[in-house]
Design a protein around this motif. Structure first.
Motif, PDB file in Angstrom:
ATOM      1  N   ILE A  58     -98.586 -19.937 -26.554  1.00 16.51           N
ATOM      2  CA  ILE A  58     -98.441 -21.388 -26.462  1.00 16.51           C
ATOM      3  C   ILE A  58     -99.809 -22.056 -26.402  1.00 16.51           C
ATOM      4  CG2 ILE A  58     -96.163 -21.358 -25.363  1.00 16.51           C
ATOM      5  CD1 ILE A  58     -97.646 -21.856 -22.655  1.00 16.51           C
ATOM      6  N   LEU A  59     -99.798 -23.329 -26.760  1.00 14.92           N
ATOM      7  CA  LEU A  59    -100.985 -24.183 -26.679  1.00 14.92           C
ATOM      8  C   LEU A  59    -100.592 -25.425 -25.918  1.00 14.92           C
ATOM      9  CD1 LEU A  59    -103.740 -25.480 -27.560  1.00 14.92           C
ATOM     10  CD2 LEU A  59    -102.588 -26.124 -29.698  1.00 14.92           C
ATOM     11  N   THR A  60    -101.424 -25.835 -25.009  1.00 15.65           N
ATOM     12  CA  THR A  60    -101.296 -27.121 -24.343  1.00 15.65           C
ATOM     13  C   THR A  60    -102.697 -27.618 -24.052  1.00 15.65           C
ATOM     14  OG1 THR A  60    -100.083 -28.344 -22.631  1.00 15.65           O
ATOM     15  CG2 THR A  60    -101.109 -26.236 -21.969  1.00 15.65           C
ATOM     16  N   CYS A  61    -102.809 -28.793 -23.488  1.00 19.23           N
ATOM     17  CA  CYS A  61    -104.137 -29.363 -23.183  1.00 19.23           C
ATOM     18  C   CYS A  61    -104.138 -29.951 -21.792  1.00 19.23           C
ATOM     19  CB  CYS A  61    -104.484 -30.463 -24.190  1.00 19.23           C
ATOM     20  SG  CYS A  61    -104.765 -29.869 -25.845  1.00 19.23           S
ATOM     21  N   ALA A  62    -105.327 -30.063 -21.244  1.00 18.54           N
ATOM     22  CA  ALA A  62    -105.526 -30.722 -19.960  1.00 18.54           C
ATOM     23  C   ALA A  62    -106.801 -31.536 -20.046  1.00 18.54           C
ATOM     24  CB  ALA A  62    -105.632 -29.695 -18.848  1.00 18.54           C
ATOM     25  N   LEU A  83    -101.583 -33.775 -27.222  1.00 19.58           N
ATOM     26  CA  LEU A  83    -101.849 -34.795 -26.205  1.00 19.58           C
ATOM     27  C   LEU A  83    -100.956 -36.001 -26.473  1.00 19.58           C
ATOM     28  CD1 LEU A  83    -105.728 -34.644 -26.080  1.00 19.58           C
ATOM     29  CD2 LEU A  83    -104.214 -34.211 -24.156  1.00 19.58           C
ATOM     30  N   PHE A  84    -100.384 -36.576 -25.444  1.00 23.49           N
ATOM     31  CA  PHE A  84     -99.521 -37.739 -25.629  1.00 23.49           C
ATOM     32  C   PHE A  84    -100.285 -38.961 -26.116  1.00 23.49           C
ATOM     33  CE2 PHE A  84     -96.478 -35.372 -22.987  1.00 23.49           C
ATOM     34  CZ  PHE A  84     -95.366 -35.514 -23.796  1.00 23.49           C
ATOM     35  N   GLN A  85    -101.594 -38.950 -26.009  1.00 23.33           N
ATOM     36  CA  GLN A  85    -102.375 -40.086 -26.473  1.00 23.33           C
ATOM     37  C   GLN A  85    -102.734 -39.980 -27.963  1.00 23.33           C
ATOM     38  OE1 GLN A  85    -105.660 -40.041 -23.803  1.00 23.33           O
ATOM     39  NE2 GLN A  85    -106.234 -37.959 -24.295  1.00 23.33           N
ATOM     40  N   ASP A  86    -102.148 -39.009 -28.644  1.00 15.05           N
ATOM     41  CA  ASP A  86    -102.328 -38.829 -30.086  1.00 15.05           C
ATOM     42  C   ASP A  86    -103.787 -38.654 -30.508  1.00 15.05           C
ATOM     43  OD1 ASP A  86     -99.596 -38.969 -30.518  1.00 15.05           O
ATOM     44  OD2 ASP A  86     -99.641 -41.145 -30.708  1.00 15.05           O
ATOM     45  N   GLU A  87    -104.606 -38.191 -29.605  1.00 21.37           N
ATOM     46  CA  GLU A  87    -106.012 -37.938 -29.901  1.00 21.37           C
ATOM     47  C   GLU A  87    -106.139 -36.596 -30.620  1.00 21.37           C
ATOM     48  OE1 GLU A  87    -109.969 -37.164 -27.250  1.00 21.37           O
ATOM     49  OE2 GLU A  87    -108.533 -38.656 -26.555  1.00 21.37           O
ATOM     50  N   PRO A  88    -106.881 -36.538 -31.749  1.00 22.43           N
ATOM     51  CA  PRO A  88    -107.011 -35.252 -32.444  1.00 22.43           C
ATOM     52  C   PRO A  88    -107.793 -34.236 -31.606  1.00 22.43           C
ATOM     53  CG  PRO A  88    -108.297 -36.969 -33.550  1.00 22.43           C
ATOM     54  CD  PRO A  88    -107.588 -37.620 -32.419  1.00 22.43           C
ATOM     55  N   LEU A  89    -107.343 -33.002 -31.671  1.00 19.44           N
ATOM     56  CA  LEU A  89    -108.023 -31.945 -30.933  1.00 19.44           C
ATOM     57  C   LEU A  89    -109.300 -31.540 -31.674  1.00 19.44           C
ATOM     58  CD1 LEU A  89    -104.962 -29.735 -29.921  1.00 19.44           C
ATOM     59  CD2 LEU A  89    -106.079 -31.559 -28.623  1.00 19.44           C
ATOM     60  N   SER A 101     -99.724 -33.581 -21.722  1.00 20.73           N
ATOM     61  CA  SER A 101     -99.621 -33.024 -23.066  1.00 20.73           C
ATOM     62  C   SER A 101     -98.350 -32.199 -23.210  1.00 20.73           C
ATOM     63  CB  SER A 101    -100.855 -32.175 -23.395  1.00 20.73           C
ATOM     64  OG  SER A 101    -100.930 -31.057 -22.548  1.00 20.73           O
ATOM     65  N   ARG A 102     -98.020 -31.921 -24.447  1.00 21.03           N
ATOM     66  CA  ARG A 102     -96.867 -31.092 -24.775  1.00 21.03           C
ATOM     67  C   ARG A 102     -97.267 -29.618 -24.717  1.00 21.03           C
ATOM     68  NH1 ARG A 102     -97.137 -35.500 -27.925  1.00 21.03           N
ATOM     69  NH2 ARG A 102     -95.298 -36.810 -28.070  1.00 21.03           N
ATOM     70  N   VAL A 103     -96.268 -28.760 -24.743  1.00 24.84           N
ATOM     71  CA  VAL A 103     -96.460 -27.321 -24.821  1.00 24.84           C
ATOM     72  C   VAL A 103     -95.883 -26.894 -26.165  1.00 24.84           C
ATOM     73  CG1 VAL A 103     -95.881 -25.098 -23.786  1.00 24.84           C
ATOM     74  CG2 VAL A 103     -96.275 -27.096 -22.315  1.00 24.84           C
ATOM     75  N   VAL A 104     -96.731 -26.321 -27.034  1.00 21.97           N
ATOM     76  CA  VAL A 104     -96.284 -25.967 -28.384  1.00 21.97           C
ATOM     77  C   VAL A 104     -96.518 -24.479 -28.656  1.00 21.97           C
ATOM     78  CG1 VAL A 104     -96.651 -28.309 -29.286  1.00 21.97           C
ATOM     79  CG2 VAL A 104     -98.493 -26.639 -29.438  1.00 21.97           C
ATOM     80  N   LEU A 121     -90.880 -30.453 -22.048  1.00 19.58           N
ATOM     81  CA  LEU A 121     -91.788 -30.011 -20.991  1.00 19.58           C
ATOM     82  C   LEU A 121     -93.127 -30.729 -21.132  1.00 19.58           C
ATOM     83  CD1 LEU A 121     -92.180 -28.040 -18.605  1.00 19.58           C
ATOM     84  CD2 LEU A 121     -92.969 -26.351 -20.269  1.00 19.58           C
ATOM     85  N   VAL A 122     -93.652 -31.191 -20.019  1.00 18.78           N
ATOM     86  CA  VAL A 122     -94.928 -31.898 -20.005  1.00 18.78           C
ATOM     87  C   VAL A 122     -95.897 -31.133 -19.114  1.00 18.78           C
ATOM     88  CG1 VAL A 122     -96.113 -34.048 -19.390  1.00 18.78           C
ATOM     89  CG2 VAL A 122     -93.800 -34.128 -20.366  1.00 18.78           C
ATOM     90  N   PHE A 123     -97.076 -30.820 -19.669  1.00 15.76           N
ATOM     91  CA  PHE A 123     -98.147 -30.228 -18.876  1.00 15.76           C
ATOM     92  C   PHE A 123     -98.928 -31.389 -18.290  1.00 15.76           C
ATOM     93  CE2 PHE A 123    -102.316 -28.358 -18.130  1.00 15.76           C
ATOM     94  CZ  PHE A 123    -101.969 -27.200 -17.472  1.00 15.76           C
ATOM     95  N   ILE A 124     -98.920 -31.501 -16.972  1.00 12.32           N
ATOM     96  CA  ILE A 124     -99.477 -32.665 -16.304  1.00 12.32           C
ATOM     97  C   ILE A 124    -100.913 -32.393 -15.868  1.00 12.32           C
ATOM     98  CG2 ILE A 124     -99.230 -34.212 -14.327  1.00 12.32           C
ATOM     99  CD1 ILE A 124     -96.188 -33.612 -14.487  1.00 12.32           C
TER     100      ILE A 124
END
Length: 163
Positions: free
Chosen positions: A156-160, A63-69, A28-31, A20-23
């Protein structure tokens, strides 16, 4: 909620969130996140910071860009209704595209699992303060969390990225 029940919730959510991708402006992923040791009486931003920061801060697999949160404690916060957030994810935006139909189905499964197992489900968003409104923007960490009967936090955690 027993440790076994929390583990079953984790498995159910992770299975639904697989692929699943949060667009947003950055996908980003949903974890799944949980703090079984927490004993909160109310789902509030301070509880998320206290109990879930360790599962968020510096994480590079959301995040798909591998950026640290960034550190949650240093961010502005906004609280929203989980029902509206989850309902919006369940909408099939493009019925002719199998990916859109599948994403809506997966969000429905996640919603069902969270609502059946957690109380006080809320969306707690951490980001940069908006200059004019009482919201957050920029890279936003989105928690959809609730509490178990015994006060553990889970969700869950995701990012935008919202500019």
């Amino acid at each position: 909620m027993s440790a076994e029940a929390l583990e079953n919730l984790r498995k159910e959510v992770e299975q639904a969130a697989e692929g699943l991708v949060f667009i947003s402006e950055s996908d980003s992923r949903v974890v799944f996140v949980a703090a079984p040791e927490a004993r909160v009486e109310e789902v509030m931003p301070a509880a998320v910071v206290k109990w879930l920061s360790a599962q968020h801060d510096g994480r590079t697999d959301v995040l798909f860009q591998d950026e640290p949160l960034p550190r949650l404690a240093a961010r502005a916060v906004e609280v929203k209704e989980a029902d509206t957030f989850l309902h919006n994810r369940e909408q099939i935006l493009e019925p002719d595209e199998p990916e859109s139909v599948e994403a809506a189905r997966k969000w429905s499964l996640i919603r069902e699992a969270l609502e059946q197992n957690l109380q006080e489900l809320r969306v707690i968003r951490f980001g940069e303060p908006h200059p004019r409104y009482d919201t957050v923007e920029g890279q936003v960490s989105i928690f959809v969390v609730g509490r178990t009967q015994d006060g553990a936090l889970a969700g869950i955690l995701t990012c935008a990225v919202e500019t």
